[in-house]
Design an enzyme around this catalytic site. Structure first.
Site, PDB file in Angstrom:
ATOM      1  N   SER A 155       0.961  -1.259   0.039  1.00 38.19           N
ATOM      2  CA  SER A 155      -0.152   0.030  -0.105  1.00 38.19           C
ATOM      3  C   SER A 155       0.991   1.115  -0.044  1.00 38.19           C
ATOM      4  CB  SER A 155      -0.816  -0.047   1.270  1.00 38.19           C
ATOM      5  OG  SER A 155      -1.434   1.094   1.511  1.00 38.19           O
ATOM      6  N   TYR A 168      -2.268  -1.304  10.283  1.00 36.57           N
ATOM      7  CA  TYR A 168      -2.390  -1.578   8.638  1.00 36.57           C
ATOM      8  C   TYR A 168      -0.944  -0.983   8.118  1.00 36.57           C
ATOM      9  CZ  TYR A 168      -3.769  -1.089   3.978  1.00 36.57           C
ATOM     10  OH  TYR A 168      -4.225  -1.252   2.722  1.00 36.57           O
TER      11      TYR A 168
END
Length: 278
Positions: A155, A168
């Protein structure tokens, strides 16, 4: 002839979103597909996850492209189940060339507020699950004797800090370290390993009430719509867009899977609309 003609790709999290898009894009270029997805809900995930019906729809769409697909409901946290699903797929399709470790979840909370379960689930799926995927695939890639390509989905948050999603961010940073290590370990076998780093992608992972609340806590729930929230998502990006589409990530994954990138390994490839330079 397609860019992946005669090859077989293993894709995790393939029931919908980016995973389904990757399966379809690779099938369009001639690949057969081994697909897995948990296709079930996890308690710590604040949005509806994929279902068995979603996975069946991926199968239908791949077969409509006249490609073969072996799909199994399996959890990347369960190495035994993951390995069995992959072994079955390779036995039926005859080889393995490409791995897309795409399965992932998303949830929210400041570091001091996150529950133990939310932290554990995030690391178990988004980091350990990626390792499990590589661990199961590497023997098949080596046995094939023709190299291969492993693409790990990280990401933009794997290359920068972001508030309210520390678990995350930690998992996605971990994916980068794993990618670089695998790239070194597997280079002698001509197996390339790279990671992709999307900005916000237009999937169910962000198009849901929990994500909308994160981006618009000042608005009443009835006003948190995709149309209203789009401009707020756009503030993250340097390019004047709200989000990218799954196929934008799939095209990057396809390039990394193809021989066009045959000497590219150890790379963190952003598809981020400029998030990382803003």
């Amino acid at each position: 002839m397609g860019r992946l003609e005669g090859k077989v790709a293993f894709i995790t999290g393939a029931a919908r979103g980016q995973g389904r898009s990757h399966a379809l894009r690779m099938a369009q270029e001639g690949a057969d597909i081994i697909a897995i997805d948990i296709a079930a809900q996890m308690d710590s995930v604040p949005y509806p996850m994929a279902t068995p019906e979603d996975l069946a729809e991926t199968v239908r769409q791949v077969e409509a492209l006249d490609r073969r697909i072996v799909a199994t409901q399996a959890d990347v946290r369960d190495f035994g189940a993951l390995q069995a699903a992959l072994d079955t797929g390779v036995a039926q399709l005859g080889r393995l060339d490409i791995v897309s470790a795409n399965a992932g979840i998303f949830s929210f909370g400041t570091a001091d507020e996150l529950s133990e379960d939310a932290w554990k689930d995030m690391l178990d799926v988004n980091l350990t699950g990626v390792w499990h995927t590589a661990k199961a695939a590497i023997p098949h890639l080596k046995a094939g004797g023709h190299g291969g390509s492993i693409i790990l989905t990280s990401s933009a948050a794997g290359l920068m800090g972001m508030a309210n999603i520390g678990h995350y961010v930690a998992a996605k940073h971990g994916v980068v370290g794993l990618m670089r290590t695998l790239a070194l370990e597997l280079a002698p076998d001509m197996i390339r390993v790279n990671s992709v780093h999307p900005t916000t992608v237009n999937t169910d992972m962000i198009q849901n009430s929990a994500a909308y609340e994160l981006f618009a806590p000042d608005l009443p729930p009835e006003e948190r719509t995709k149309e209203v929230l789009g401009p707020r998502f756009a503030t993250m990006n340097a390019l004047p867009i709200q989000w990218v589409e799954p196929v934008d990530i799939s095209n990057a994954v396809l390039w990394l899977a193809s021989d066009e990138s045959r000497y590219v390994t150890g790379v963190t490839l952003p598809v981020d609309a400029g998030v990382l330079i803003k």
